[in-house]
Design a protein around this motif. Structure first.
Motif, PDB file in Angstrom:
ATOM      1  N   ARG A 104     -23.850  -7.346   6.036  1.00 48.13           N
ATOM      2  CA  ARG A 104     -23.233  -8.088   4.938  1.00 48.13           C
ATOM      3  C   ARG A 104     -24.144  -8.006   3.720  1.00 48.13           C
ATOM      4  O   ARG A 104     -25.365  -8.055   3.836  1.00 48.13           O
ATOM      5  CB  ARG A 104     -23.017  -9.563   5.314  1.00 48.13           C
ATOM      6  CG  ARG A 104     -22.049  -9.780   6.470  1.00 48.13           C
ATOM      7  CD  ARG A 104     -20.630  -9.408   6.063  1.00 48.13           C
ATOM      8  NE  ARG A 104     -19.639  -9.637   7.120  1.00 48.13           N
ATOM      9  CZ  ARG A 104     -19.308  -8.766   8.035  1.00 48.13           C
ATOM     10  NH1 ARG A 104     -19.917  -7.567   8.071  1.00 48.13           N
ATOM     11  NH2 ARG A 104     -18.393  -9.040   8.934  1.00 48.13           N
ATOM     12  N   GLN A 150     -20.522 -10.181   1.467  1.00 42.63           N
ATOM     13  CA  GLN A 150     -19.350  -9.309   1.569  1.00 42.63           C
ATOM     14  C   GLN A 150     -19.550  -8.289   2.689  1.00 42.63           C
ATOM     15  O   GLN A 150     -20.657  -7.792   2.892  1.00 42.63           O
ATOM     16  CB  GLN A 150     -19.124  -8.553   0.250  1.00 42.63           C
ATOM     17  CG  GLN A 150     -18.905  -9.450  -0.960  1.00 42.63           C
ATOM     18  CD  GLN A 150     -20.168  -9.634  -1.778  1.00 42.63           C
ATOM     19  OE1 GLN A 150     -21.265  -9.724  -1.226  1.00 42.63           O
ATOM     20  NE2 GLN A 150     -20.019  -9.707  -3.102  1.00 42.63           N
ATOM     21  N   GLU A 156     -16.935  -2.865   2.050  1.00 38.93           N
ATOM     22  CA  GLU A 156     -16.114  -3.331   0.930  1.00 38.93           C
ATOM     23  C   GLU A 156     -16.893  -3.342  -0.376  1.00 38.93           C
ATOM     24  O   GLU A 156     -16.317  -3.495  -1.446  1.00 38.93           O
ATOM     25  CB  GLU A 156     -15.571  -4.730   1.220  1.00 38.93           C
ATOM     26  CG  GLU A 156     -14.563  -4.769   2.357  1.00 38.93           C
ATOM     27  CD  GLU A 156     -14.023  -6.154   2.631  1.00 38.93           C
ATOM     28  OE1 GLU A 156     -14.238  -7.062   1.779  1.00 38.93           O
ATOM     29  OE2 GLU A 156     -13.399  -6.346   3.692  1.00 38.93           O
ATOM     30  N   GLU A 214     -20.130  -4.735  -3.027  1.00 40.95           N
ATOM     31  CA  GLU A 214     -20.380  -6.058  -3.614  1.00 40.95           C
ATOM     32  C   GLU A 214     -19.981  -6.046  -5.080  1.00 40.95           C
ATOM     33  O   GLU A 214     -18.842  -5.701  -5.361  1.00 40.95           O
ATOM     34  CB  GLU A 214     -21.825  -6.511  -3.336  1.00 40.95           C
ATOM     35  CG  GLU A 214     -22.920  -5.493  -3.627  1.00 40.95           C
ATOM     36  CD  GLU A 214     -23.864  -6.011  -4.666  1.00 40.95           C
ATOM     37  OE1 GLU A 214     -23.531  -5.870  -5.852  1.00 40.95           O
ATOM     38  OE2 GLU A 214     -24.949  -6.527  -4.299  1.00 40.95           O
TER      39      GLU A 214
END
Length: 315
Positions: free
Chosen positions: A110, A116, A120, A122
């Motif tokens: 993450r 996040q 995906e 940040e």
């Protein structure tokens, strides 16, 4: 010169075979496979945590304290920079190690910014550009990130990771990171009209500046852009810019833009009498291990990249 380059780690040898010797694909692919099992690539893979991350973090190592950045330099051992290095080494995306790493990072890593999920991205364009490049290279569906970056262009055509703080002008650093990501996405998927348009506008930002000049005065925008280095991490230099245009041309068949001429001439001027290129500088900060003999010495990485740029330009 070629013998000197071939007397190196598999990460360099396979690229010499492909880009300078025009070896048949089965030959350089076999050498590329060795990145997983020997040398620098295997060494980096062996340093991974059980959860698939490196140094316990996505962007910064676990336990990192800000004063280290100021006193020692930015640390380069966490997951983001290690994945970038494995991609640049050429770790085969179809290898068992790559598949395992991609899955574990997706599950456990993450971002430091706000937790996040890793693939995906940040909020910073520099970080997201490299994440896009790594994800596309290793077979992750990063199309949402590609579309997002395409929509974050500034009015001058490039990107700046300080956009969130109100910056209205692009930076060379952010722009090259995003461009490499968009190109890798295009190589993996063909891209979309939006991502191809974004790549074209970012390249125009660099071309209009001759890859290293201020648009206003024509003077070098930053003397460090003329300092040849590797690894780059998130930093820009003129050779990184040239190597991007070489790679883009290899993918798309684009012709050589004459606005690259000054950058190419500068690169030629830096060749040493023995035919090598030097490492001018090395980024400060924590690393897993060094890839060269230090600043001022001939660098196989810089020489490989310079020779393949000139081979493309002179062809």
């Amino acid at each position: 010169m070629l013998d000197w380059l071939l007397d190196a780690d598999p990460a360099i040898r396979w690229q010499v075979m492909r880009d300078l010797l025009d070896a048949p694909q089965p030959q350089w692919s076999a050498e590329r496979a060795a990145v997983e099992t020997s040398g620098w690539g295997a060494r980096l893979l062996g340093l991974a945590d059980e959860d698939g991350q490196w140094a316990g973090g996505a962007f910064a190592p676990r336990g990192f304290e800000p004063q280290e950045w100021h006193e020692v330099g930015q640390p380069w051992t966490a997951t983001s920079f290690t994945l970038q290095q494995l991609r640049e080494f050429g770790l085969d995306p179809g290898s068992e190690s790559a598949a395992r790493t991609v899955a574990l990072v997706g599950t456990h890593s993450r971002w430091d910014h706000d937790g996040q999920p890793y693939w995906e991205g940040e909020v910073e364009e520099c970080i997201n550009g490299r994440t896009l490049a790594d994800g596309a290279y290793f077979g992750v569906d990063v199309s949402p990130l590609a579309e997002r970056l395409s929509g974050e262009r500034l009015a001058d055509g490039g990107w700046n990771c300080s956009r969130q703080y109100g910056s209205l002008r692009s930076s060379f650093h952010s722009t090259i990171n995003v461009l490499e990501g968009l190109l890798e996405f295009e190589r993996a998927t063909g891209g979309t009209p939006q991502t191809r348009s974004a790549r074209a506008s970012g390249e125009e930002y660099l071309l209009a500046r001759g890859l290293f000049r201020r648009l206003s005065t024509g003077e070098p925008a930053d003397e460090q852009f003329l300092s040849l280095m590797y690894p780059h991490r998130w930093h820009y230099d003129v050779l990184r810019g040239l190597d991007h245009f070489r790679a883009a041309a290899a993918l798309t068949g684009a012709t050589r833009d004459p606005r690259l001429g000054d950058a190419v001439a500068y690169l030629r001027s830096r060749r040493l009498p023995d035919g090598t290129w030097p490492l001018d500088s090395r980024l400060r900060g924590r690393v897993w291990f060094d890839l060269d003999d230090g600043p001022g010495k001939p660098s196989r990485w810089v020489t490989l990249r310079a020779m393949r740029v000139l081979a493309w330009w002179d062809r």
